[in-house]
Design an enzyme around this catalytic site. Structure first.
Site, short mmCIF file in Angstrom:
data_model
loop_
_atom_site.label_atom_id
_atom_site.label_comp_id
_atom_site.label_asym_id
_atom_site.label_seq_id
_atom_site.Cartn_x
_atom_site.Cartn_y
_atom_site.Cartn_z
N ASP A 87 0.87 -1.20 0.04
CA ASP A 87 -0.04 0.00 -0.23
C ASP A 87 0.99 1.29 -0.15
OD1 ASP A 87 -2.31 1.73 0.16
OD2 ASP A 87 -3.36 -0.16 0.97
N HIS A 157 -2.91 2.83 -4.79
CA HIS A 157 -2.25 2.44 -3.56
C HIS A 157 -0.65 2.01 -3.67
CE1 HIS A 157 -5.55 3.17 -0.80
NE2 HIS A 157 -6.55 2.61 -1.76
N GLU A 221 -9.92 2.55 -5.35
CA GLU A 221 -9.32 3.83 -5.11
C GLU A 221 -8.03 4.32 -6.00
OE1 GLU A 221 -10.65 4.27 -0.60
OE2 GLU A 221 -8.78 3.26 -0.67
C1 ACM Z 1 -10.88 -0.51 0.66
O1 ACM Z 1 -11.58 -0.30 1.80
N1 ACM Z 1 -10.29 0.30 0.05
C2 ACM Z 1 -10.99 -1.79 -0.11
#
Ligand code: ACM
Ligand code: ZN
Length: 433
Positions: A87, A157, A221
């Site tokens: 991440d 991410h 995201e």
């Molecule tokens: C998430 O909670 N961004 C998968």
């Protein structure tokens, strides 16, 4: 499981089945203070996929704690440990071909203080797993009937990787491993071939370490801000005949899926992989709400239900937030986790696509293991029961079983939220933070 005065007989159709029977035996012994009643139990899980996710990027868990977490899964007859390994705030898995990922990408210069965005405690933070440690965890889980599904979250991410290999971004950086929480605009550049070369090389090592049929490729995201301005990304859009940047992300997903399929694996992605079009063979992990899972099942995609409305273990489990350790927000009491109906709004044909359920433990604010246990338990117990016995949805009877299970939690020293129990609400667990 057949317990008579003469002895105990346990039989199952698979190794996992017998392991589940042993867990039942263990629970029976606890409930009955060390004796086992004469009983006959014939049982099987309802859903094939019953998972729990641990985020080790925002805060790191050494393998000892990861194994303790896996013990909790085993107790609950959960069969998938989803390990969120990369991440923005840290890259946690050793990749031999890209040593910088752990040398630099596993470290950040500090962490934001509570919810003060822009702040930083300036305490260097880091941690990663060697490949030997990964193998040890995979074997530990396998011995308990649990498959480890690794997640390499792409193409968003990815700041920890970009900080090491800035040429993989649209702008070329410089980038830094993030110290705060949120969604960041710097993501991988899918206009560049070297991005795919990087991902395929990383995933090749991941496949060597994890025998799991499923590899989780994230997909959540991913802002398109830089893709809109990037000549390489725009060229890719034109050459591939894509309509927009959403289709560009779908291009990434499909290309990576093809690569993994060619190596005998399947993908799971967060529900954003539905945007821009998804192949039928991708499994969708619904997180933004059950509606995304319903949409995917109607399209004929396999689905894992993990909606934040019921399954986000980092949300507050009470409204008395002043007397709780800091959580990301929300309000998700035990009863709401138990109320999850993975089949809601689906007809018989669509129901076939629901593989199961999963609880997710994101760790932005969860910086120690007792605190992680406190957030996971007992809500994960509720999710486990939904996964095991879909049609036994009586909260009052669940709470009776829960009172027995907490005896076992107490014996093993598991930290758990006691607010829903008779002796609860006494903030005993506040020491967690
Ligand atoms: C998430 O909670 N961004 C998968
Ligand atoms: Zn680009």
């Amino acid at each position: 499981l057949d317990v008579t005065r003469r002895g105990i007989e346990l039989r199952g159709g698979s190794v996992s089945a017998v392991l589940y029977g042993l867990q039942s035996l263990r629970q029976l012994a606890f409930e009955n203070r060390g004796t086992i009643p004469v009983v006959r139990i014939h049982d099987k899980p309802f859903f094939a996929y019953r998972g729990a996710m641990l985020d080790v990027c925002r805060h790191f868990s050494p393998i000892g704690e990861v194994k303790r977490f896996i013990d909790i899964l085993a107790l609950h007859k959960l069969n998938v440990f989803h390990w969120h390994l990369s991440d923005d705030q840290g890259w946690r898995i050793e990749i031999k071909r890209y040593p910088k990922l752990t040398e630099f990408g596993s470290k950040r210069k500090g962490t934001m203080i509570e919810k003060q965005w822009g702040s930083c405690d300036n305490v260097p933070y880091g941690g990663y797993y060697t490949q030997d440690e990964i193998r040890e965890v995979v074997a530990y889980a396998a011995a308990r009937g649990i498959t480890v599904v690794p997640e390499i979250d792409l193409p968003g991410h990815m700041l920890a990787a970009l900080a090491c290999y800035p040429e993989l971004g649209c702008t070329g950086g410089p980038y830094e491993v993030e110290t705060g929480w949120g969604v960041f605009e710097d993501v991988l550049c899918p206009g560049k071939e070297k991005t795919f070369e990087f991902l395929e090389n990383v995933l090749t090592e991941v496949m060597e370490l994890f025998p799991s049929e499923y590899i989780h490729i994230g997909g959540d995201e991913c802002p398109k801000t830089f893709w809109k301005k990037c000549p390489a990304c725009q060229k890719r859009i034109r050459e591939e005949g894509l309509k927009n940047e959403a289709e560009l992300q779908a291009y990434v997903t499909k290309r990576i899926e093809k690569f993994l399929n060619d190596h005998g694996r399947k993908i799971i992605g967060w529900d954003e992989i539905l945007e821009g079009g998804v192949t039928k063979s991708a499994t969708v992990m619904a997180w933004r709400g059950p509606g995304y899972g319903i949409e995917a099942a109607r399209l004929g995609n396999h689905v894992i239900m993990s909606p934040n409305s019921n399954c986000y273990l980092d949300y507050y489990q009470t409204r008395d937030v002043d007397n709780e350790p800091l959580a990301i927000g929300g309000y998700l009491p035990l009863e709401t986790s138990y109320a999850l109906d993975p089949y809601n709004q689906l007809n018989d044909e669509q129901r076939k696509y629901i593989l199961g359920v999963q609880g997710n433990l994101w760790t932005e604010y969860i910086d120690n293991y007792p605190y992680a246990q406190y957030m996971a338990l007992p809500r994960l117990s509720a999710i486990a029961e939904v996964g095991w016995s879909y049609d036994r949805k009586d909260y009052a009877s669940f709470m009776q079983r829960m009172r027995h299970l907490t005896q076992l939690f107490d014996y093993y020293g598991y930290n758990y939220c006691k607010r829903e129990f008779a002796d609860g609400g006494n903030n005993e667990n506040k020491q967690a933070d």
